[in-house]
Design an enzyme around this catalytic site. Structure first.
Site, short mmCIF file in Angstrom:
data_model
loop_
_atom_site.label_atom_id
_atom_site.label_comp_id
_atom_site.label_asym_id
_atom_site.label_seq_id
_atom_site.Cartn_x
_atom_site.Cartn_y
_atom_site.Cartn_z
N LYS A 103 -76.62 49.13 -34.05
CA LYS A 103 -78.04 48.85 -33.83
C LYS A 103 -78.49 49.10 -32.39
CE LYS A 103 -79.42 45.78 -37.55
NZ LYS A 103 -78.15 45.52 -38.26
N GLU A 125 -89.18 41.11 -35.47
CA GLU A 125 -88.68 40.04 -36.31
C GLU A 125 -87.18 40.25 -36.47
OE1 GLU A 125 -90.24 42.70 -37.53
OE2 GLU A 125 -88.53 43.49 -38.66
N SER A 402 -69.89 50.50 -39.12
CA SER A 402 -71.15 50.23 -38.39
C SER A 402 -71.04 49.07 -37.40
CB SER A 402 -72.28 49.97 -39.38
OG SER A 402 -71.95 48.93 -40.27
C1 PLP Z 1 -77.89 45.64 -39.63
C2 PLP Z 1 -76.58 46.17 -39.95
C3 PLP Z 1 -76.38 47.08 -41.03
C4 PLP Z 1 -77.49 47.47 -41.96
O1 PLP Z 1 -78.52 48.21 -41.41
P1 PLP Z 1 -78.73 49.76 -41.70
O2 PLP Z 1 -80.09 50.02 -41.17
O3 PLP Z 1 -78.63 49.97 -43.18
O4 PLP Z 1 -77.66 50.48 -40.98
C5 PLP Z 1 -75.12 47.61 -41.23
N1 PLP Z 1 -74.08 47.25 -40.46
C6 PLP Z 1 -74.21 46.39 -39.43
C7 PLP Z 1 -73.01 46.04 -38.63
C8 PLP Z 1 -75.46 45.81 -39.14
O5 PLP Z 1 -75.59 44.94 -38.13
#
Ligand code: PLP
Length: 423
Positions: A103, A125, A402
């Site tokens: 993010k 938000e 992610s």
């Molecule tokens: C917020 C988040 C997601 C989901 O958000 P996307 O916009 O679908 O990528 C995925 N993995 C992590 C670690 C997150 O914090």
């Protein structure tokens, strides 16, 4: 003369922010004026060598990019792959990006944009608090005020993230209307922004919302795909056969997919949370089970409650996922579009149970505790790899990890004590 096919990224979205029928901007006129201003400046700045150099410097020396690409040898072997089989799982390590998730890639760029627009403050938000923490981090770095609206129920549930935002200097506004969760927080944050649109900028946390956000956030996340593609080619000499990412709003998936869209041999998998089961309210698989509708200022595929006798307007359905970052009743318009044209695979999902299994599998074969969001992608990647082993096919799978799972360890220990104990 042969017709030249335009590369996908330069032709999508169209000038009005549409990906096929999805996307666009469905917001009140005063807000539209602000979005137009953001768009105009973004389109200029993205060409500006100084802006590009600034972002590049931040990515290298603050965020710690490029993040590594790792061959997951023991994970591959654990499903019968690796070695002679030629079935290999590779991990793009966004868990090693500063703050432990992808993010920050778009938050740093959004706040840099806000600074170039002479804004003093950023507003957003947050549901579980992940976007709030990333934005508060970026605001602290650039010295802008940060105001995060969060449902009071979510604040109690996600208390560590509230503390993090406060330590980083953000003002956290508790929202006590309605169910006191994400939907009310969105309304509250929009209200605060409308009261102060000249000095503040609204920052969206995924590839969702009105144009230009789905395009901008995708482009800011594209760095993940660009790095991964180069690293993968360098390592293996080929492109991956499969690229896998979890999908809530769809930003980490768009980031890694974007650079492979024009390569038809690369299969793209956006993995949705199947939660506790297929009943509406028990999952958040918008792409798999949703229908077209407008929410939060854009047209996409969403999970809706059926119209009743008293209300003909469909409303967003309640959703559930073990991963709070994935429990959103809609999905970014580009994800909806890519699915509708068959560019992304269908049926990609992981249940809560499969996700927790994958969470432990990655922890114990590679020494990486993934975010529960990312564990959805791991679960699906293991399945894709296992199928290839069974068919005797050489296959390389690239997964976007992610984020890291520090935020989830307590929950997992409480809910799955039997899996924690090694016997
Ligand atoms: C917020 C988040 C997601 C989901 O958000 P996307 O916009 O679908 O990528 C995925 N993995 C992590 C670690 C997150 O914090």
């Amino acid at each position: 003369m042969e017709a030249k096919t335009e590369p996908y990224l330069t032709s999508h979205p169209d000038a009005n922010g549409f990906f096929g029928p999805y996307g666009g901007s469905f917001i009140p006129p005063p807000l539209q004026a602000q979005m137009d201003e953001i768009k105009t400046h973004y389109l200029e700045l993205r060409q500006d060598p100084q802006f590009i150099a600034e972002l590049d410097e931040i990515r290298r020396n603050y965020q710690g990019r490029p993040t590594p690409l790792q061959y997951a040898k023991r994970l591959s072997e654990s499903i019968g792959g690796g070695g002679e089989t030629g079935v290999e799982i590779y991990l793009k390590r966004e868990d090693l990006n500063h703050t432990g998730a992808h993010k920050l890639n778009h938050c740093m760029a959004e706040v840099l944009l806000a600074k170039h627009l002479n804004k003093r403050k950023v507003i957003a938000e947050t549901g579980a608090g992940q976007h709030g923490v990333a934005l508060a981090t970026a605001a602290a770095y650039f010295g802008l005020e940060c105001e995060i609206h969060m449902g009071a129920v979510d604040m109690a549930k996600e208390h560590p993230n509230v503390t993090r935002m406060k330590i980083l200097g953000a003002k956290v506004v508790p929202v006590t209307e309605g169910l006191q969760t994400l939907k009310e927080a969105v309304d509250s944050a929009f209200g605060a922004y409308m009261a102060d649109p000249v000095t503040a900028m609204y920052c969206i946390g995924s590839v969702v919302g009105p144009h230009p956000f789905p395009m901008m956030v995708r482009n800011f996340q594209q760095v993940v795909g660009e790095e991964a593609k180069e690293q993968f080619l360098e390592r293996t000499g080929t492109l991956p056969d499969h690229v896998v990412a979890c999908c809530g709003g769809g930003s980490n998936a768009m980031g890694i997919f974007s650079v492979f869209i024009d390569s038809p041999t690369v299969k793209l998998h956006a993995v949705e949370p199947l939660g506790r089961g297929p009943t509406l309210g028990d999952h958040a698989a918008s792409l798999a089970s949703g229908s077209e509708g407008i929410m939060h200022g854009f047209n996409s595929i969403m999970l809706q409650t059926p119209p009743t006798i008293t209300s003909s307007a469909p409303t967003p359905a309640p959703v559930h996922s073990i991963a709070s970052g994935l429990d959103y009743p809609s999905v970014g318009p580009e994800q909806a579009y890519l699915r509708s044209i068959g560019r992304t695979e269908t049926g990609c999902g992981a249940t809560d149970e499969e996700t927790v299994q994958a969470f432990f599998a990655l922890s114990r074969t590679e020494g990486i505790i993934p975010a529960l969001e990312s564990a959805h992608a791991i679960a699906w990647a293991m399945k894709v790899a296992k199928d290839a082993v069974e068919r005797g096919e050489r296959t390389r799978v690239l997964v976007n990890v992610s984020g890291r799972g520090d935020k989830d360890v307590e929950y997992v220990v409480e809910q799955y004590p039997q899996l924690v104990t090694v016997v």
